[in-house]
Design a protein around this motif. Sequence first.
Motif, PDB file in Angstrom:
ATOM      1  N   GLU A  19     -19.047  47.804  48.083  1.00 20.65           N
ATOM      2  CA  GLU A  19     -19.918  47.233  47.064  1.00 20.65           C
ATOM      3  C   GLU A  19     -21.284  47.920  47.067  1.00 20.65           C
ATOM      4  O   GLU A  19     -21.812  48.302  46.013  1.00 20.65           O
ATOM      5  N   GLU A  20     -21.861  48.097  48.259  1.00 20.75           N
ATOM      6  CA  GLU A  20     -23.165  48.743  48.357  1.00 20.75           C
ATOM      7  C   GLU A  20     -23.085  50.212  47.965  1.00 20.75           C
ATOM      8  O   GLU A  20     -23.977  50.728  47.267  1.00 20.75           O
ATOM      9  N   VAL A  26     -22.704  55.435  42.782  1.00 22.25           N
ATOM     10  CA  VAL A  26     -21.872  55.716  41.616  1.00 22.25           C
ATOM     11  C   VAL A  26     -22.712  55.442  40.373  1.00 22.25           C
ATOM     12  O   VAL A  26     -22.729  54.336  39.835  1.00 22.25           O
ATOM     13  N   LEU A  27     -23.453  56.429  39.950  1.00 23.24           N
ATOM     14  CA  LEU A  27     -24.433  56.269  38.868  1.00 23.24           C
ATOM     15  C   LEU A  27     -23.774  56.532  37.524  1.00 23.24           C
ATOM     16  O   LEU A  27     -23.944  57.576  36.899  1.00 23.24           O
ATOM     17  N   LEU A  28     -22.988  55.570  37.087  1.00 21.02           N
ATOM     18  CA  LEU A  28     -22.268  55.678  35.833  1.00 21.02           C
ATOM     19  C   LEU A  28     -23.025  54.978  34.711  1.00 21.02           C
ATOM     20  O   LEU A  28     -23.819  54.071  34.938  1.00 21.02           O
ATOM     21  N   LEU A  88     -21.043  45.252  38.834  1.00 21.45           N
ATOM     22  CA  LEU A  88     -22.151  46.170  39.112  1.00 21.45           C
ATOM     23  C   LEU A  88     -22.618  46.791  37.808  1.00 21.45           C
ATOM     24  O   LEU A  88     -21.803  47.352  37.053  1.00 21.45           O
ATOM     25  N   THR A  89     -23.911  46.686  37.524  1.00 17.39           N
ATOM     26  CA  THR A  89     -24.447  47.123  36.241  1.00 17.39           C
ATOM     27  C   THR A  89     -25.818  47.776  36.420  1.00 17.39           C
ATOM     28  O   THR A  89     -26.445  47.668  37.459  1.00 17.39           O
ATOM     29  N   LYS A  90     -26.287  48.402  35.356  1.00 10.91           N
ATOM     30  CA  LYS A  90     -27.694  48.783  35.285  1.00 10.91           C
ATOM     31  C   LYS A  90     -28.521  47.511  35.128  1.00 10.91           C
ATOM     32  O   LYS A  90     -28.075  46.528  34.538  1.00 10.91           O
ATOM     33  N   VAL A 216      -9.770  52.752  35.447  1.00 10.14           N
ATOM     34  CA  VAL A 216     -10.114  52.723  36.872  1.00 10.14           C
ATOM     35  C   VAL A 216     -11.037  53.884  37.209  1.00 10.14           C
ATOM     36  O   VAL A 216     -10.826  55.016  36.759  1.00 10.14           O
ATOM     37  N   TYR A 217     -12.074  53.594  38.024  1.00  5.56           N
ATOM     38  CA  TYR A 217     -12.906  54.661  38.558  1.00  5.56           C
ATOM     39  C   TYR A 217     -12.204  55.262  39.774  1.00  5.56           C
ATOM     40  O   TYR A 217     -11.900  54.551  40.739  1.00  5.56           O
TER      41      TYR A 217
END
Length: 338
Positions: A19-20, A26-28, A88-90, A216-217
């Motif tokens: 998660e961290e 992972v800057l998507l 997880l989001t901006k 999926v990433y």
Amino acid sequence: MLFIDNKGITDPAVNLALEEYVLRNVLLDESCLLFYINKPSIIIGKNQNTIEEINVDYVKEHDIQIVRRLSGGGAVYHDFGNLNYSILTKDDGQSFHNFGKFTKPVIDALRKIGVEAELTGRNDIQVGERKISGNAQFFSKGRMYTHGTLLFHSELGQVASALNVRPMKIQSKSTKSVRSRVANISEFLAEPMTIEQFRNVILAEVFQCDPEEVPVYPMTEEEWAHVHRLADERYRSWEWNYGQSPKSNIENAFKFPSGIIDVRLQVEEGAIRQIRLFGDYFGAYDVSELEERLLGVRYEEEALRYALSQVDLSRYFGAITAEELLALLLLREIPARD
């Protein structure tokens, strides 16, 4: 949105590390969804005093793993009947503390299978008076996650036995037990399903497609190596999971609307030499910044009031005033709110 497959890992140290890692690396442009199920464990809130939150003898006897997470909030019990999710989001500057935004697809999925769930209080999902999910958030450098538990068919007796629930956490005048305040989602289903089927219901609701078609990433082997290294260095370490509480000659705690704040002070020669601010509150910023600012400050009203006036306390505790925190530090009655 992309889905991140955790490969069925049930080690809480690895799952929290994953998660961290995704949050920081992972800057998507797209948001990510992560599911995980942990083996029996207690996940401690970032700002909590671990020893005071757990039943040490019971935890040791039943080999329950203790892991501290990055987010605030209270301690929660995980086992194989507990599905955990993380979005997880901006950070758009308006989403921290907005639990409704992130729990909506989960609540919509629950209602589709006949579970009349709703968001209540600060961060809980309930069916009637019974809690089925707790949620927390963490913010870092323009990214954030909202994660939560979903009690599907968890061993609720373990919840009551493994955790020490402080009296001020009990809202009701009748002092209900932990077990009476929580429930499993499976209790409310018209038709039984497995936790895997339940997971797929949520996937379908979030992505609005069949679970097999969810994008999926693709985590690489190198990325997984970073995750496992982080699990070892942070989430398995005694320093992170337990830490050391300061010797304190001043202790005070109070349950504010934003959560419990528990202060421990060591005062020598009239100044604060050690300070820890424990609790289950949610804050966008690390409370250690505030603790450092208060070190060396004279333990008297004028000096403390000035020090507190120099910071935005909502960054650390949410809705709290300087006068309220000042009263907590000075062992005074907390001012009543209008």
